[in-house]
Design a protein around this motif. Structure first.
Motif, PDB file in Angstrom:
ATOM      1  N   GLY A 249      13.376  14.403  -7.346  1.00  0.00           N
ATOM      2  CA  GLY A 249      14.156  14.154  -8.546  1.00  0.00           C
ATOM      3  C   GLY A 249      14.269  12.711  -8.958  1.00  0.00           C
ATOM      4  O   GLY A 249      15.223  12.334  -9.649  1.00  0.00           O
ATOM      5  N   GLY A 250      13.313  11.888  -8.542  1.00  0.00           N
ATOM      6  CA  GLY A 250      13.361  10.473  -8.884  1.00  0.00           C
ATOM      7  C   GLY A 250      12.148  10.010  -9.652  1.00  0.00           C
ATOM      8  O   GLY A 250      11.158  10.731  -9.797  1.00  0.00           O
ATOM      9  N   GLU A 251      12.234   8.779 -10.133  1.00  0.00           N
ATOM     10  CA  GLU A 251      11.119   8.168 -10.861  1.00  0.00           C
ATOM     11  C   GLU A 251      11.101   6.674 -10.568  1.00  0.00           C
ATOM     12  O   GLU A 251      12.139   5.999 -10.677  1.00  0.00           O
ATOM     13  N   VAL A 252       9.941   6.160 -10.180  1.00  0.00           N
ATOM     14  CA  VAL A 252       9.783   4.723  -9.993  1.00  0.00           C
ATOM     15  C   VAL A 252       9.740   4.065 -11.366  1.00  0.00           C
ATOM     16  O   VAL A 252       8.870   4.369 -12.174  1.00  0.00           O
ATOM     17  N   THR A 253      10.695   3.182 -11.612  1.00  0.00           N
ATOM     18  CA  THR A 253      10.755   2.505 -12.912  1.00  0.00           C
ATOM     19  C   THR A 253      10.180   1.096 -12.855  1.00  0.00           C
ATOM     20  O   THR A 253       9.714   0.582 -13.870  1.00  0.00           O
ATOM     21  N   HIS A 254      10.227   0.467 -11.688  1.00  0.00           N
ATOM     22  CA  HIS A 254       9.701  -0.884 -11.521  1.00  0.00           C
ATOM     23  C   HIS A 254       9.102  -0.995 -10.126  1.00  0.00           C
ATOM     24  O   HIS A 254       9.626  -0.415  -9.168  1.00  0.00           O
ATOM     25  N   ALA A 255       8.030  -1.772 -10.009  1.00  0.00           N
ATOM     26  CA  ALA A 255       7.416  -2.042  -8.722  1.00  0.00           C
ATOM     27  C   ALA A 255       6.769  -3.424  -8.779  1.00  0.00           C
ATOM     28  O   ALA A 255       6.173  -3.784  -9.801  1.00  0.00           O
ATOM     29  N   PHE A 256       6.912  -4.176  -7.705  1.00  0.00           N
ATOM     30  CA  PHE A 256       6.271  -5.488  -7.682  1.00  0.00           C
ATOM     31  C   PHE A 256       5.990  -5.897  -6.241  1.00  0.00           C
ATOM     32  O   PHE A 256       6.650  -5.441  -5.294  1.00  0.00           O
ATOM     33  N   ALA A 257       4.999  -6.737  -6.077  1.00  0.00           N
ATOM     34  CA  ALA A 257       4.629  -7.252  -4.766  1.00  0.00           C
ATOM     35  C   ALA A 257       5.553  -8.396  -4.387  1.00  0.00           C
ATOM     36  O   ALA A 257       6.064  -9.126  -5.247  1.00  0.00           O
ATOM     37  N   ALA A 258       5.780  -8.548  -3.077  1.00  0.00           N
ATOM     38  CA  ALA A 258       6.645  -9.622  -2.597  1.00  0.00           C
ATOM     39  C   ALA A 258       6.181 -10.057  -1.210  1.00  0.00           C
ATOM     40  O   ALA A 258       5.810  -9.221  -0.382  1.00  0.00           O
ATOM     41  N   ASP A 259       6.215 -11.368  -0.964  1.00  0.00           N
ATOM     42  CA  ASP A 259       5.901 -11.885   0.362  1.00  0.00           C
ATOM     43  C   ASP A 259       7.139 -11.785   1.247  1.00  0.00           C
ATOM     44  O   ASP A 259       8.265 -12.009   0.804  1.00  0.00           O
TER      45      ASP A 259
ATOM     46  N   ASP B  30       1.644 -15.448  16.389  1.00  0.00           N
ATOM     47  CA  ASP B  30       1.824 -16.628  15.551  1.00  0.00           C
ATOM     48  C   ASP B  30       3.299 -16.998  15.492  1.00  0.00           C
ATOM     49  O   ASP B  30       4.182 -16.144  15.649  1.00  0.00           O
ATOM     50  N   ASP B  31       3.575 -18.284  15.241  1.00  0.00           N
ATOM     51  CA  ASP B  31       4.965 -18.729  15.109  1.00  0.00           C
ATOM     52  C   ASP B  31       5.642 -18.036  13.925  1.00  0.00           C
ATOM     53  O   ASP B  31       6.833 -17.741  13.964  1.00  0.00           O
ATOM     54  N   ALA B  32       4.885 -17.828  12.876  1.00  0.00           N
ATOM     55  CA  ALA B  32       5.401 -17.139  11.688  1.00  0.00           C
ATOM     56  C   ALA B  32       4.216 -16.580  10.919  1.00  0.00           C
ATOM     57  O   ALA B  32       3.096 -17.092  11.023  1.00  0.00           O
ATOM     58  N   ARG B  33       4.464 -15.527  10.170  1.00  0.00           N
ATOM     59  CA  ARG B  33       3.415 -14.968   9.330  1.00  0.00           C
ATOM     60  C   ARG B  33       4.063 -14.313   8.118  1.00  0.00           C
ATOM     61  O   ARG B  33       5.240 -13.971   8.130  1.00  0.00           O
ATOM     62  N   GLU B  34       3.275 -14.182   7.076  1.00  0.00           N
ATOM     63  CA  GLU B  34       3.757 -13.519   5.868  1.00  0.00           C
ATOM     64  C   GLU B  34       3.180 -12.112   5.797  1.00  0.00           C
ATOM     65  O   GLU B  34       1.980 -11.912   5.960  1.00  0.00           O
ATOM     66  N   ILE B  35       4.057 -11.153   5.562  1.00  0.00           N
ATOM     67  CA  ILE B  35       3.663  -9.758   5.411  1.00  0.00           C
ATOM     68  C   ILE B  35       3.649  -9.425   3.924  1.00  0.00           C
ATOM     69  O   ILE B  35       4.576  -9.804   3.184  1.00  0.00           O
ATOM     70  N   ASP B  36       2.631  -8.743   3.491  1.00  0.00           N
ATOM     71  CA  ASP B  36       2.579  -8.286   2.102  1.00  0.00           C
ATOM     72  C   ASP B  36       3.451  -7.043   1.962  1.00  0.00           C
ATOM     73  O   ASP B  36       3.247  -6.042   2.656  1.00  0.00           O
ATOM     74  N   THR B  37       4.434  -7.109   1.088  1.00  0.00           N
ATOM     75  CA  THR B  37       5.341  -5.983   0.885  1.00  0.00           C
ATOM     76  C   THR B  37       5.420  -5.632  -0.593  1.00  0.00           C
ATOM     77  O   THR B  37       4.914  -6.365  -1.468  1.00  0.00           O
ATOM     78  N   GLU B  38       6.072  -4.523  -0.859  1.00  0.00           N
ATOM     79  CA  GLU B  38       6.274  -4.055  -2.234  1.00  0.00           C
ATOM     80  C   GLU B  38       7.724  -3.616  -2.393  1.00  0.00           C
ATOM     81  O   GLU B  38       8.303  -3.026  -1.477  1.00  0.00           O
TER      82      GLU B  38
ATOM     83  N   GLY C 111       0.795  -1.220   0.000  1.00  0.00           N
ATOM     84  CA  GLY C 111       0.000   0.000   0.000  1.00  0.00           C
ATOM     85  C   GLY C 111       0.826   1.267   0.000  1.00  0.00           C
ATOM     86  O   GLY C 111       0.284   2.356   0.235  1.00  0.00           O
ATOM     87  N   SER C 112       2.134   1.142  -0.261  1.00  0.00           N
ATOM     88  CA  SER C 112       3.036   2.301  -0.200  1.00  0.00           C
ATOM     89  C   SER C 112       3.242   2.984  -1.547  1.00  0.00           C
ATOM     90  O   SER C 112       3.988   3.962  -1.618  1.00  0.00           O
ATOM     91  N   ARG C 113       2.600   2.496  -2.588  1.00  0.00           N
ATOM     92  CA  ARG C 113       2.944   2.989  -3.917  1.00  0.00           C
ATOM     93  C   ARG C 113       2.744   4.501  -4.068  1.00  0.00           C
ATOM     94  O   ARG C 113       3.618   5.199  -4.600  1.00  0.00           O
ATOM     95  N   GLU C 114       1.605   4.998  -3.627  1.00  0.00           N
ATOM     96  CA  GLU C 114       1.344   6.432  -3.775  1.00  0.00           C
ATOM     97  C   GLU C 114       2.399   7.257  -3.039  1.00  0.00           C
ATOM     98  O   GLU C 114       2.907   8.253  -3.566  1.00  0.00           O
ATOM     99  N   PHE C 115       2.729   6.833  -1.826  1.00  0.00           N
ATOM    100  CA  PHE C 115       3.742   7.545  -1.046  1.00  0.00           C
ATOM    101  C   PHE C 115       5.104   7.506  -1.726  1.00  0.00           C
ATOM    102  O   PHE C 115       5.788   8.530  -1.853  1.00  0.00           O
TER     103      PHE C 115
END
Length: 207
Positions: A170-180, A192-200, A157-161
């Protein structure tokens, strides 16, 4: 260039935090994620022969991934001295041929003067906890000061920011992708013993 799978395998020996600090949001970067990001950087000629800086290096996962891909040098910056001690031990385990320099310092108040061209790779604090909002903003500001290009991991959910910050600096986002991002239980608030966080993950080209 080695494969992404082989890089992830080599990073499997990297130890995590001995005493993680919740205030610093110290979560070890998974080897598969580090390998994926650095492999992508290598495909874009953003590693070989360059200075690679890992801001908030922790125990060195991103720094050591880059060090296995032929940079001129790698610099890991970390505020926690204990984590840097683990990073140095991890460097010996990984046995990277590129020189790695570990610097004790605050990544958002960096004292760095490093040779061009510079690529930044980082897994900054997400700033998701109360009192630590937008902690990743300072890391992006340092990247904009230092780098020609940066790769960074952020909360989902950080894309807009990220795009807005890049455009304003002075920058430009050239690539973006989701990652666990898999996190093992290591703090009292983890239930929980472990959990997956949705990241970008974002690649930013800086002017």
């Amino acid at each position: 260039m080695g494969t992404k799978r082989s890089l992830a395998t080599k990073l499997g020996v990297v130890a995590g935090f001995e005493n993680p600090r919740v205030a610093l949001e110290q979560y070890p970067t998974p080897p598969d994620l580090a390998a994926h990001v650095v492999h992508l950087a290598d495909l874009h000629d953003d590693v070989d022969g360059r200075t690679v800086v890992d801001l908030g290096t922790g125990t060195g996962m991103f720094a050591l991934a880059a060090a296995l891909r032929g940079p001129a040098r790698v610099v890991g910056v970390e505020l926690d001295r204990s984590a840097l001690g683990v990073a140095r031990a991890n460097e010996r385990r990984v046995a990277a041929s590129a020189p790695v320099h570990w610097i004790h310092g605050d990544a958002v108040r960096h004292p760095l003067c490093v040779p061009d061209p510079v690529t930044v790779v980082m897994n900054p604090p997400f700033g998701a906890r109360d009192g630590n909002r937008h902690a990743d903003k300072g890391f992006l500001r340092t990247a904009s000061d230092l780098a020609e290009v940066s790769y960074s991991v952020h909360n989902a959910g950080s894309r807009e920011f990220v795009e807005s910050f890049a455009a304003d600096n002075g920058g430009e986002v050239t690539h973006a992708f989701a990652a666990d991002f898999e996190v093992d239980a290591q703090f009292d608030h983890h239930t929980d013993d472990a959990r997956e966080i949705d990241t970008e993950v974002y690649r930013i080209r800086w002017d």
